[in-house]
Scaffold this motif. Sequence first.
Motif, PDB file in Angstrom:
ATOM      1  N   GLY A 158       0.799  -1.213   0.000  1.00 46.49           N
ATOM      2  CA  GLY A 158       0.000   0.000   0.000  1.00 46.49           C
ATOM      3  C   GLY A 158       0.833   1.265   0.000  1.00 46.49           C
ATOM      4  N   ASN A 159       1.939   1.269   0.757  1.00 48.86           N
ATOM      5  CA  ASN A 159       2.838   2.429   0.756  1.00 48.86           C
ATOM      6  C   ASN A 159       3.281   2.776  -0.652  1.00 48.86           C
ATOM      7  OD1 ASN A 159       4.632   1.346   3.767  1.00 48.86           O
ATOM      8  ND2 ASN A 159       2.901   2.755   3.588  1.00 48.86           N
ATOM      9  N   SER A 162       0.314   3.742  -3.242  1.00 46.48           N
ATOM     10  CA  SER A 162      -0.267   5.068  -3.036  1.00 46.48           C
ATOM     11  C   SER A 162       0.678   6.156  -3.526  1.00 46.48           C
ATOM     12  CB  SER A 162      -0.597   5.286  -1.556  1.00 46.48           C
ATOM     13  OG  SER A 162       0.579   5.312  -0.760  1.00 46.48           O
ATOM     14  N   ASN A 163       1.982   5.979  -3.298  1.00 49.31           N
ATOM     15  CA  ASN A 163       2.941   6.982  -3.741  1.00 49.31           C
ATOM     16  C   ASN A 163       2.997   7.046  -5.261  1.00 49.31           C
ATOM     17  OD1 ASN A 163       6.232   7.976  -3.766  1.00 49.31           O
ATOM     18  ND2 ASN A 163       4.834   8.896  -2.287  1.00 49.31           N
ATOM     19  N   ARG A 165       0.663   6.217  -7.447  1.00 46.83           N
ATOM     20  CA  ARG A 165      -0.558   6.821  -7.989  1.00 46.83           C
ATOM     21  C   ARG A 165      -0.550   8.335  -7.833  1.00 46.83           C
ATOM     22  NH1 ARG A 165      -3.877   2.008  -5.184  1.00 46.83           N
ATOM     23  NH2 ARG A 165      -4.365   0.731  -7.026  1.00 46.83           N
ATOM     24  N   PRO A 327      -0.099   7.940   3.650  1.00 50.55           N
ATOM     25  CA  PRO A 327      -0.214   6.558   3.171  1.00 50.55           C
ATOM     26  C   PRO A 327       1.077   5.949   2.667  1.00 50.55           C
ATOM     27  CG  PRO A 327      -1.152   8.110   1.588  1.00 50.55           C
ATOM     28  CD  PRO A 327      -0.869   8.885   2.819  1.00 50.55           C
ATOM     29  N   SER A 328       2.083   6.786   2.343  1.00 54.88           N
ATOM     30  CA  SER A 328       3.346   6.217   1.848  1.00 54.88           C
ATOM     31  C   SER A 328       4.395   6.061   2.947  1.00 54.88           C
ATOM     32  CB  SER A 328       3.919   7.091   0.729  1.00 54.88           C
ATOM     33  OG  SER A 328       4.404   8.317   1.241  1.00 54.88           O
TER      34      SER A 328
END
Length: 472
Positions: A158-159, A162-163, A165, A327-328
């Motif tokens: 996820g980290n 999200s980065n 995107r 999120p990252s």
Amino acid sequence: MNDGASENLFDILATGFPIDRASPAFLLPDGAAVSYGALEIAASKVATCLVSEGVAPGDRVALQAEKSWQGIAVYLGTLKAGAVFLPLNAAYTEAEIAYFLGDAEPALFIRDPDGFVADCADLAPLAPSVPRGADDLAAIIYTSGTTGRSKGAMLSHGNLASNARALVDIWGYSSDDVLLHALPIFHVHGLFISLHCTMLKGCPMIWLAKYDDAEVLAGLARATVMMGVPTFYTRLLAQPGFTKAVADGIRLFVCGSAPLLPSTFDEFEVRTGQRILERYGMSEAAVITSNPLKGERLAGSVGYPLPGVELRIGDGQETGVIEIKGPSVFSGYWRMPEKTAQEFTADGFFKTGDVGRRDPDGRVWISGRAKDLIISGGYNVYPKEVELVLDELPGVVESAVVGAPHADFGEAVVAVVIAKDRTEAELIAACREELAPYKTPKRVVFVDDLPRNAMGKVQKNLLRDRVAGLFV
């Protein structure tokens, strides 16, 4: 993601691969190309091999090798198999590698990705990917500690997703882009930031083994985006052949991994009519802030926090240690719970160790390091690690390592040493046996005493002042 789609980073990246899998992923210097289809199949066969070898979800797979597209197949295959990727600098010595292997305990250590991919060629591609959640580990990136002990930053699927995107959006990536890739792939910049943005849009990459003046100048004629460290841009500016006409096809020049000198920023604009987009990131969070794609880019500023990133200055001061949440941001350091607890605030912000400030409009400026980190050519060098090697050498009484301004590397490693019957050349040669080239001192300065404060701590600020003109 909660719509039932896979949260395995491999699958997320593959959603961006072109529908026509024959489209090129890598454009190689010899004129050959590797398609997205070939990359996907190779990675899927690597995943099959890993699973058949007993590599379980969460196991580490380490890679130390020179840059190749097969190394990327190993990376993607590791993700697809649900394992955790551990990239290691090809320049690390055996002593350095021994520490990483002992700490991470990988299930597999690969040094020949070309051969490994070839050995997997007869296997069936793994399908589907091993299920992974957004919080499951995808990679461990080692970043040297000031105590000399390297720390493994744990980054999740996820980290990284999200980065990637966020960057695709704010940097305006499209399927029409072509990335000039001359960065190493053991580093967050070359492996995650550059690669993920490109794959999410199914773009081709001009794939160079390393920065080379002639190859980069030739590549600029076919590319639309270049990502680099300050050294890349100073070397380009030193080339008479780097003209406005050569740069005109590039819509975006991105710089990171080390501070870009305002003089380089200004000279680049004069030469090309374009402003370099400087951004700020680190192993523990990938990209944190970026100057705008459309809008004012200011020399010395690293721009604004990415969407979803909270950034504040510690202790409520105007200038202080930058703290981040988002999120990252990584979950912590591998097998170092006490260190992890020290580096996060009670309300969940990570203390970056960078000192900076924010303008009233939110623009971020970095003014230095809270610790003694040296950034040379885009690579992090922690003085203690070099000092530990120097202090073990015969004749060396004590050493202190600092950075000195360098036009090419940003900062160069300088050792200030108290020693008997040793020469500068001898000490540099001895360090080269134990340390990667970028960590090895470029100069050694001999002194009778090291300056100390009342508590006996070496005053490195005075040493930095002393050596500041060594490379001017």
